[in-house]
Design an enzyme around this catalytic site. Structure first.
Site, PDB file in Angstrom:
ATOM      1  CB  CYS A   1      -0.978  -0.017   1.166  1.00 45.79           C
ATOM      2  SG  CYS A   1      -2.158  -1.383   1.035  1.00 45.79           S
TER       3      CYS A   1
ATOM      4  CE  LYS B   1      -7.385  -1.945   4.109  1.00 49.93           C
ATOM      5  NZ  LYS B   1      -6.958  -1.299   2.869  1.00 49.93           N
TER       6      LYS B   1
ATOM      7  NE  ARG C   1      -5.348  -8.035  -0.012  1.00 50.34           N
ATOM      8  CZ  ARG C   1      -4.788  -8.477   1.097  1.00 50.34           C
ATOM      9  NH1 ARG C   1      -4.118  -9.616   1.081  1.00 50.34           N
ATOM     10  NH2 ARG C   1      -4.898  -7.805   2.212  1.00 50.34           N
TER      11      ARG C   1
ATOM     12  NE  ARG D   1      -3.079  -5.105   1.140  1.00 45.39           N
ATOM     13  CZ  ARG D   1      -2.433  -5.073  -0.021  1.00 45.39           C
ATOM     14  NH1 ARG D   1      -1.140  -4.871  -0.062  1.00 45.39           N
ATOM     15  NH2 ARG D   1      -3.100  -5.270  -1.148  1.00 45.39           N
TER      16      ARG D   1
ATOM     17  CE  LYS E   1     -11.251  -2.692   3.330  1.00 51.18           C
ATOM     18  NZ  LYS E   1     -10.339  -2.093   2.413  1.00 51.18           N
TER      19      LYS E   1
ATOM     20  CB  SER F   1     -14.199  -8.305  -1.893  1.00 51.23           C
ATOM     21  OG  SER F   1     -13.005  -8.574  -1.176  1.00 51.23           O
TER      22      SER F   1
HETATM   23  C1  PBG Z   1      -6.361  -1.531  -0.660  1.00 55.09           C
HETATM   24  C2  PBG Z   1      -7.754  -1.894  -0.314  1.00 55.09           C
HETATM   25  C3  PBG Z   1      -8.212  -3.163  -0.018  1.00 55.09           C
HETATM   26  C4  PBG Z   1      -9.597  -3.057   0.121  1.00 55.09           C
HETATM   27  C5  PBG Z   1      -9.943  -1.719  -0.081  1.00 55.09           C
HETATM   28  N1  PBG Z   1      -8.771  -1.004  -0.337  1.00 55.09           N
HETATM   29  C6  PBG Z   1      -7.493  -4.451   0.064  1.00 55.09           C
HETATM   30  C7  PBG Z   1      -6.371  -4.601   0.980  1.00 55.09           C
HETATM   31  O1  PBG Z   1      -6.118  -3.776   1.857  1.00 55.09           O
HETATM   32  O2  PBG Z   1      -5.687  -5.596   0.809  1.00 55.09           O
HETATM   33  C8  PBG Z   1     -10.530  -4.200   0.407  1.00 55.09           C
HETATM   34  C9  PBG Z   1     -11.933  -4.036  -0.067  1.00 55.09           C
HETATM   35  C10 PBG Z   1     -12.684  -5.308  -0.184  1.00 55.09           C
HETATM   36  O3  PBG Z   1     -12.220  -6.408   0.158  1.00 55.09           O
HETATM   37  O4  PBG Z   1     -13.827  -5.203  -0.653  1.00 55.09           O
HETATM   38  N2  PBG Z   1      -5.706  -0.710   0.184  1.00 55.09           N
END
Ligand code: PBG
Length: 325
Positions: free
Chosen positions: A130, A196, A206, A218, A249, A275
């Site tokens: 990120c 998050k 992803r 991450r 989240k 997701s």
């Molecule tokens: C990336 C990001 C992610 C999501 C939103 N922004 C994935 C991650 O952090 O690996 C996930 C959203 C989802 O799973 O719907 N920074």
């Protein structure tokens, strides 16, 4: 006459459908929702995403069509992710890049929507992390937040109403707020992905955003899921830095955190129904769509009941079906 014992007849509240309707404490409304969109460069491109039925990566023409379909259903807030063909962080803020140009065109065509843009580097780096990496291969926090500021300023200038940093860097809100203010974008709101977690429910995203880390994971920047206090500390920090909206989240396994953020802070709270949560519920709904809609409705209602003011969800696409009882 035989005397009835005095006890509370709790079931009286729910004897009939009209009574149940009168006493319903939480209701879903299309205005609660934000619908995520995945923009790719070019024209006439629409790519399906594994495990995410009805969700696509698409070029601007497809994004226009999707927004056009959702506005009459009452969905007027969108979270835009740019998925570039080329792995280069500059593409995220380049004036002529597909993303900034896309933001500008979306806002020109639909001035009345709320356009939120994701601010992160993971779709733009070859390594899929990120942020920028230092010589040790660790996230270079302080270099990253400067780039996040540049991206935010470019998106705001192109018309984003809200920018949503998801990189989980320290100081990201300070850096973005100052980049926005210094570029004449003081009116742009910041939705911080503050709580998050390093979740295993991001898998389908992803694939959608082409952002799986090429090596490692991450966990060095996203929150450990057993830790509630550490999450609240991060929320507090981003709040102090001036975040306007606080996000938790994922949503469904983190309802306790949503509730706690709601009770401890005054900012609007957003919950991201991610997701993997979407994929699992859609899988359950596959065999019997009517029963499936009830399952999805129950899940979304739980997110709202836990205290979320804003629900970011791929399910918003089927909002009409979800509101019917
Ligand atoms: C990336 C990001 C992610 C999501 C939103 N922004 C994935 C991650 O952090 O690996 C996930 C959203 C989802 O799973 O719907 N920074």
């Amino acid at each position: 006459m035989h005397e009835l014992p005095i006890f509370h007849r709790n079931t009286n509240y729910r004897r009939t459908a009209p009574l149940r309707n009168l006493f319903q404490e939480v209701r879903l409304h299309p205005a609660d929702f934000v619908y995520p969109l995945f923009l790719i460069p070019g024209n006439n491109r629409k790519e399906a995403i594994v495990d995410m039925p009805d969700i696509y990566r698409q070029s601007l023409d497809g994004i226009f069509a999707e927004i056009e379909q959702l506005i009459p259903k009452g969905i007027t807030a969108f979270l835009l992710f740019g998925v570039p063909d080329e792995k280069n962080p500059e593409v995220a803020f380049a004036e002529r890049g597909f993303l900034v140009a896309g933001i500008r065109q979306i806002k020109q065509r639909f001035p009345d929507i709320v356009l939120i843009t994701d601010i992160c580097l993971c779709s733009y780096t070859a390594h899929g992390h990120c942020g920028h990496l230092d010589t040790l291969g660790e996230i270079d926090n302080d270099a990253t937040i400067l780039t996040l500021g540049k991206i935010a300023a470019a998106h705001a200038a192109a018309g984003a109403d809200i920018v949503a940093p998801s990189a989980m860097c320290d100081g990201q809100i300070t850096a973005i707020r100052s980049a926005l203010n210094n570029s004449g974008q003081a009116k742009t709101l910041i939705m911080s992905y503050a709580a998050k977690f390093a979740s295993h429910f991001y898998g389908p995203f992803r694939e959608a955003a082409h952002c799986a880390p090429a090596m490692g994971n991450r966990k060095s920047y996203q929150l450990p899921y057993p830790n509630r206090r550490e999450a609240l500390q991060k929320v507090q920090a981003e709040c102090d830095e001036g975040a306007d909206i606080l996000m938790v989240k994922p949503a469904l396994l983190y309802l306790d955190i949503i509730r706690e953020v709601r009770e401890n802070f005054l900012q609007p709270v957003a919950a991201y129904n991610v997701s993997g949560e979407y994929a699992s519920l859609r899988k359950m709904a596959e065999k019997d769509p009517a029963a499936g809609r009830q399952i999805i409705r129950e899940a979304l209602m739980a997110i709202k009941r836990s205290g979320a003011d804003i629900i970011i969800s791929y399910h918003a696409k089927d909002i009409t079906g979800l509101l019917e009882t």
